[in-house]
Design an enzyme around this catalytic site. Structure first.
Site, short mmCIF file in Angstrom:
data_model
loop_
_atom_site.label_atom_id
_atom_site.label_comp_id
_atom_site.label_asym_id
_atom_site.label_seq_id
_atom_site.Cartn_x
_atom_site.Cartn_y
_atom_site.Cartn_z
N CYS A 256 34.33 53.41 29.43
CA CYS A 256 34.80 52.03 29.25
C CYS A 256 34.68 51.58 27.79
O CYS A 256 35.45 52.04 26.96
CB CYS A 256 34.06 51.10 30.21
SG CYS A 256 34.94 49.56 30.54
N HIS A 342 35.42 53.67 35.68
CA HIS A 342 34.01 53.81 36.01
C HIS A 342 33.78 54.88 37.07
O HIS A 342 33.80 54.59 38.28
CB HIS A 342 33.44 52.47 36.49
CG HIS A 342 33.26 51.49 35.39
ND1 HIS A 342 32.08 51.35 34.70
CD2 HIS A 342 34.12 50.60 34.84
CE1 HIS A 342 32.20 50.40 33.77
NE2 HIS A 342 33.45 49.95 33.84
N GLU A 344 31.08 56.21 37.95
CA GLU A 344 29.81 56.01 38.65
C GLU A 344 29.92 55.01 39.80
O GLU A 344 29.02 54.90 40.64
CB GLU A 344 28.73 55.53 37.68
CG GLU A 344 28.74 54.05 37.36
CD GLU A 344 29.92 53.57 36.53
OE1 GLU A 344 30.19 52.36 36.51
OE2 GLU A 344 30.58 54.43 35.90
#
Length: 371
Positions: A256, A342, A344
């Site tokens: 990001c 993202h 995760e």
């Protein structure tokens, strides 16, 4: 419910006004208004440091239904500046929840407005772009609110990483793990650290303005540049640190804001998006494998595709299927890569978790080359 009776307004910078009801906290809050299209995961969204300074509009019609669980936070507090929703529920039914969302918001003094026509609001933002706004639940006159709102700086040019980064270095994971990662905290999410730790990494997390020499001194096996809020361009020192990471020859992974920093460190510019991408079902094409990925995204800035395609040392690895913006890149002659989304988050699909494996694989390769 008594907490719904106080009248409240949402005032946009272009003068548009939406009327609703206060939820719990009387006051005013300012920030850039944005929307997230996720059907669930509101607790993770509210505690994501990348949302610092933003007023969050939730497009899902019901918010609060499943309460709050302390194990599902992405930082140590709520990061959003304020909340805008349609239907707010103080009743929650999930067995392992520990408290209501109302109590959670009140404890952290988060100004919230409900009973807003969020479909009309999101359509307005889509048509006229992200802009500053104020949520007012204390009855301040509109003309006074307009004057205060006019003084709020725009997100473009705003450095916010310093507002959410750790003040002191800390560690995460098993000290006896096989690999050591030096992470620069620009607003790092807890689940990023969990994903690295479960892949046999011990992470030392450094404040955003840490000189490269300090990070280098721990002799890490790789470097990580985290997500975070605000405009990447003002983070000049961080860009210089990223350049040093690249020159070290060790593996570097950015997510990001970290992805944008790596682009800037290579001379590729970034720009403010009209709306940004915020949701949990954004389609991305992996240009290396030819496979599509369903991803979680949260960003209002992006990397210039034209400059990236013309760069001799960089190549695009992923792009967004809705608007063809850059979603990932890598260096051709260095073990450096990054993504705009993202991996995760895993809101349901785990399509992108392999990126953490790729990072650890690069670390293993680098370790073998040193032998």
């Amino acid at each position: 419910m008594q907490f719904l009776h106080q009248k409240a307004i949402l005032l946009l910078a272009d003068g548009t006004i939406f009327h609703g009801n206060s939820i719990g906290v009387l006051g005013k809050t300012f920030g850039e208004v944005c929307f997230n299209t996720g059907m669930s995961g509101y607790q993770e969204i509210f505690t994501d440091p990348s949302y610092y300074g933003q007023i969050m509009v939730t497009t899902n019609v019901h918010i609060g239904n499943y309460g709050i669980n302390a194990n599902e936070v992405e930082s140590n507090k709520i990061q959003i500046a304020g909340l805008v929703c349609r239907n707010f529920s103080d009743v929650y039914s999930r067995p392992n929840s520990e408290s209501s969302l109302l109590d959670y918001l009140k404890q952290q003094n988060i100004v919230t407005i409900s009973n807003i026509d969020t479909r009309a609001l999101v359509a307005h933002i889509r048509d006229y772009g992200a802009q500053n706004a104020v949520v007012c639940t204390d009855g301040t006159p509109i003309e006074e609110l307009k004057q205060m709102l006019a003084a709020i700086p725009p997100m473009k040019g705003l450095e916010l990483a310093s507002k959410v980064s750790t003040a002191q270095k800390y560690t995460f994971g098993n000290p006896n793990a096989s690999y050591k990662v030096a992470a620069l905290d620009l607003g790092i999410k807890t689940n990023i650290l969990r994903n690295l730790a479960k892949r046999d990494c011990y992470i030392e997390v450094f404040p955003y303005n840490t000189p490269f020499e300090v990070m280098q001194a721990i002799n890490p096996d790789g470097y990580f540049l985290s997500n975070g809020p605000g405009d990447p361009e003002p983070l000049v020192q961080v860009q210089q640190t990223a350049q040093c990471m690249i020159e070290s020859g060790k593996p570097v992974f950015g997510i990001c804001l970290g992805h944008q920093i790596l682009a800037l460190a290579n001379g590729v510019s970034t720009y403010k998006m009209f709306n940004g991408h915020r949701g949990i079902n954004h389609p991305v094409m992996n240009m290396i494998t030819g496979k599509g990925e369903i991803t979680s995204q949260n960003h209002g800035f992006a990397v210039s595709r034209e400059q990236l395609e013309a760069h001799s040392e960089l190549e695009i690895t992923h792009y967004h299927l809705n608007d063809a913006t850059v979603a990932g890149m890598r260096m051709k002659n260095n073990p450096v890569f990054s993504v705009q989304y993202h991996p995760e988050a895993s809101p349901g699909p785990h399509d992108s978790e392999y990126l953490f494996d790729n990072f650890v694989d690069l670390i293993k390769i680098y370790a073998l080359q040193k032998v």
